[in-house]
Design a protein around this motif. Structure first.
Motif, PDB file in Angstrom:
ATOM      1  N   GLU A  84      -2.131 -10.114   1.385  1.00  0.00           N
ATOM      2  CA  GLU A  84      -2.399  -8.800   1.959  1.00  0.00           C
ATOM      3  C   GLU A  84      -1.125  -7.966   2.015  1.00  0.00           C
ATOM      4  N   ARG A  85      -0.026  -8.582   2.437  1.00  0.00           N
ATOM      5  CA  ARG A  85       1.222  -7.845   2.566  1.00  0.00           C
ATOM      6  C   ARG A  85       1.696  -7.302   1.220  1.00  0.00           C
TER       7      ARG A  85
ATOM      8  N   ASP B 262      -0.116  -3.942   0.126  1.00  0.00           N
ATOM      9  CA  ASP B 262       0.138  -2.697   0.844  1.00  0.00           C
ATOM     10  C   ASP B 262       1.333  -1.979   0.223  1.00  0.00           C
TER      11      ASP B 262
ATOM     12  N   LEU C 128     -11.327  -2.096   4.688  1.00  0.00           N
ATOM     13  CA  LEU C 128     -10.329  -1.854   5.733  1.00  0.00           C
ATOM     14  C   LEU C 128     -10.933  -2.159   7.095  1.00  0.00           C
TER      15      LEU C 128
ATOM     16  N   ASP D 188      -7.718  -7.570  13.837  1.00  0.00           N
ATOM     17  CA  ASP D 188      -6.826  -8.533  13.182  1.00  0.00           C
ATOM     18  C   ASP D 188      -7.581  -9.669  12.517  1.00  0.00           C
TER      19      ASP D 188
ATOM     20  N   ARG E 215      -8.283  -5.792   4.175  1.00  0.00           N
ATOM     21  CA  ARG E 215      -7.003  -5.427   4.776  1.00  0.00           C
ATOM     22  C   ARG E 215      -7.209  -5.292   6.289  1.00  0.00           C
TER      23      ARG E 215
ATOM     24  N   HIS F 193      -5.802  -4.956  10.338  1.00  0.00           N
ATOM     25  CA  HIS F 193      -4.847  -4.079  11.041  1.00  0.00           C
ATOM     26  C   HIS F 193      -4.831  -2.668  10.443  1.00  0.00           C
ATOM     27  N   HIS F 194      -5.800  -2.304   9.639  1.00  0.00           N
ATOM     28  CA  HIS F 194      -5.826  -1.005   8.966  1.00  0.00           C
ATOM     29  C   HIS F 194      -6.850  -0.098   9.652  1.00  0.00           C
TER      30      HIS F 194
ATOM     31  N   THR G 249      -3.567   3.996   9.504  1.00  0.00           N
ATOM     32  CA  THR G 249      -2.419   3.489  10.260  1.00  0.00           C
ATOM     33  C   THR G 249      -2.496   1.979  10.303  1.00  0.00           C
ATOM     34  N   ARG G 250      -1.437   1.331   9.873  1.00  0.00           N
ATOM     35  CA  ARG G 250      -1.407  -0.129   9.918  1.00  0.00           C
ATOM     36  C   ARG G 250      -0.915  -0.563  11.292  1.00  0.00           C
TER      37      ARG G 250
ATOM     38  N   THR H 126       2.342  -2.848  11.967  1.00  0.00           N
ATOM     39  CA  THR H 126       3.657  -2.353  11.566  1.00  0.00           C
ATOM     40  C   THR H 126       3.876  -0.883  11.915  1.00  0.00           C
TER      41      THR H 126
ATOM     42  N   GLU I  71       2.978   1.436  10.007  1.00  0.00           N
ATOM     43  CA  GLU I  71       3.125   2.120   8.722  1.00  0.00           C
ATOM     44  C   GLU I  71       1.944   3.051   8.463  1.00  0.00           C
TER      45      GLU I  71
END
Length: 505
Positions: free
Chosen positions: A12-13, A16, A53, A57, A116, A118-119, A138-139, A142, A144
């Motif tokens: 996943e990381r 992004d 999305l 979590d 994904r 946390h999106h 918004t993630r 993080t 981000e």
């Protein structure tokens, strides 16, 4: 509430990126609806790219966020499960069992790499010139800011706010010396052993929670302003027991039980409209032998509304009634006058003692996850829009949504909606269309607009207090929704996608 956040998987990381990512279809929500939509996309359009999305979590939606004791489905899993995935467990299942079922679908369809977590989607803007949605995200782990671009947006985020439950304020709450919790935000370390518990509410959550906590608590009181209807089916349908004893293939058992449960609930829905007094008598008499001797069924179990104007709460094997018979639980039907230091004083003047108060007071509906929508730079005011078959919104291009049933299992409608959306995407492909938008025809110009939910049809509190943020329905097809499953099972597969209410470009 203490929450453990698992780190995002490496796969996943890596996916992004700060630059926009384009996918053919963007699915919002990794719960029952979103996973179902992804299955149908994989099956019918294996060459199209898609991403799911989710703001949480982990997967599961309701089944991930709701962790209170005893959490379970109040629909049978043969209809709450997908049409394409046989259910092998008991008819009524715990939250963990449902999550396990969803995990199997994710694994079998190889969906993990498409999700994904946390999106959180914050905004979605459509450009007719580019024929695409730009989706701002918004993630959460993080902070981000990300951007996705998609040709088609599929909203599967559910129908209420997962982070903000409905919490009424009562007089005197500030002086209560005990703990007040909401089932949607259950503390992981809450110990109820030997405690006096008051559960405010009488719906499905209260009916599920009370038998589970009554085992360890000193006593549990269900405090209700007005009663609900209850039904006490067996944990597993006797037909399922018979079929499994004959070693019938699981997919056959699943389909047979799916049809059996659908027929039973279709009959309940028919009676609720055509013979509500008869259905009321049936529900009352089915409960009476399960209640303590001399129990005032008229006061505590006779609602103010006709059957199925609100959802009938399911109590498998009558476990709520067993807690009442054993003296581990009791019911107070009254209004709350004020909280005191040691409990709640009700309208009659009685004080109900409590160490812990659980406000099983439900939730508020959310219009498409409270995402800010715009079309060609103009904000979309959903209360001014009209639904198209409970699947799309007038004037909003290339966007579909999934909303299940209130009376029947949610997932029965997930499968029907997915079939129609896939059929529409296929038609667009065949016609070379890059845009489809529900549009009122000239003959619809003077159509009477009706509220999102007609109170005469369904009047649960969370529906009535949220009507102002939701879209409307019309007085004719295809601008209506809230039909029963038996109707839609006939209507949606045959729905004309070229009747002029969908404009293709």
């Amino acid at each position: 509430m203490t929450t453990t956040i698992a780190p995002a998987p490496a796969q996943e990381r890596r996916s992004d990126r700060s630059e926009p990512q384009h996918v053919d279809v963007l699915v919002v929500g990794a719960g029952v609806s979103g996973i179902g939509a992804a299955h149908h996309l994989r099956e019918r359009f294996p060459d199209r790219s898609f991403v799911i999305l989710d703001a949480q979590d982990n997967r599961g939606g309701t089944w991930w966020t709701h962790r209170y004791p005893g959490v379970r489905s109040d629909s049978d899993l043969f209809t709450y499960g997908y049409r394409f995935k046989p259910w092998r467990g008991p008819s009524i299942a715990a939250g963990e069992e449902i999550l396990g079922y969803l995990d199997e679908v994710i694994a079998e369809d190889d969906l993990a790499g498409h999700i994904r977590y946390h999106h959180r989607v914050t905004a979605a803007s459509w450009s007719t010139e580019n024929r695409r949605w730009t989706v701002e995200v918004t993630r959460g782990d993080t902070g981000e800011q990300l951007r996705f671009i998609t040709d088609f947006l599929w909203m599967c985020q559910g129908y209420y706010n997962h982070t903000r439950p409905h919490r009424p304020h009562w007089e005197g709450m500030d002086r209560f010396q005990g703990l007040v919790v909401h089932p949607q935000q259950w503390p992981e370390d809450l110990d109820l052993t030997g405690k006096r518990i008051v559960v405010i509410g009488s719906g499905s959550t209260a009916a599920t929670l009370i038998p589970a906590i009554a085992r360890e608590a000193e006593h549990v009181t269900m405090l209700q302003r007005s009663p609900s209807y209850f039904l006490a089916p067996p944990l597993t349908h006797e037909l399922a027991v018979t079929l499994r004893s004959l070693d019938i293939p699981e997919d056959w058992t699943h389909e047979i039980l799916r049809r059996a449960y659908s027929a039973e609930f279709n009959e309940l829905a028919r009676l609720s409209h055509e013979a509500p007094d008869e259905l009321h008598t049936f529900l009352m008499e089915s409960m009476r032998p399960l209640l303590p001797e001399g129990f005032d069924i008229d006061k505590h179990f006779t609602p103010r509304y006709r059957p199925w104007q609100q959802r009938i709460a399911i109590v498998p094997e009558g476990d709520l009634f067993a807690a009442l018979r054993e003296g581990k639980a009791s019911i107070v039907t009254d209004t709350i006058e004020t909280f005191t230091e040691t409990g709640i004083r009700v309208g009659s003047g009685e004080e109900v003692p409590a160490d812990v108060v659980v406000s099983a007071t439900g939730f508020d509906l959310s219009a498409f996850g409270d995402v800010d929508f715009s079309v060609d730079g103009e904000p979309v005011a959903f209360p001014e829009r009209v639904t198209w078959r409970g699947i799309m919104i007038s004037g909003v291009p290339n966007m579909a949504y999934v909303f299940g049933y209130f009376r029947h299992s949610w997932t029965l409608r997930v499968d029907l909606v997915c079939d129609l959306v896939i059929r529409m995407l296929t038609l667009m492909q065949d016609r070379g269309a890059t845009m489809v938008v529900p549009t009122l025809r000239p003959e619809d110009a003077g159509m009477q607009l009706r509220p999102w939910s007609d109170p005469e049809n369904f009047n649960a509190g969370y529906v009535l207090r949220s009507q102002h943020v939701l879209f409307k329905q019309g007085d004719r097809e295809p601008w209506t929704h809230m039909l029963e499953h038996a109707q839609e099972a006939e209507i949606l597969p045959k729905a004309d996608l070229e009747d002029g209410t969908l404009v293709y470009r």
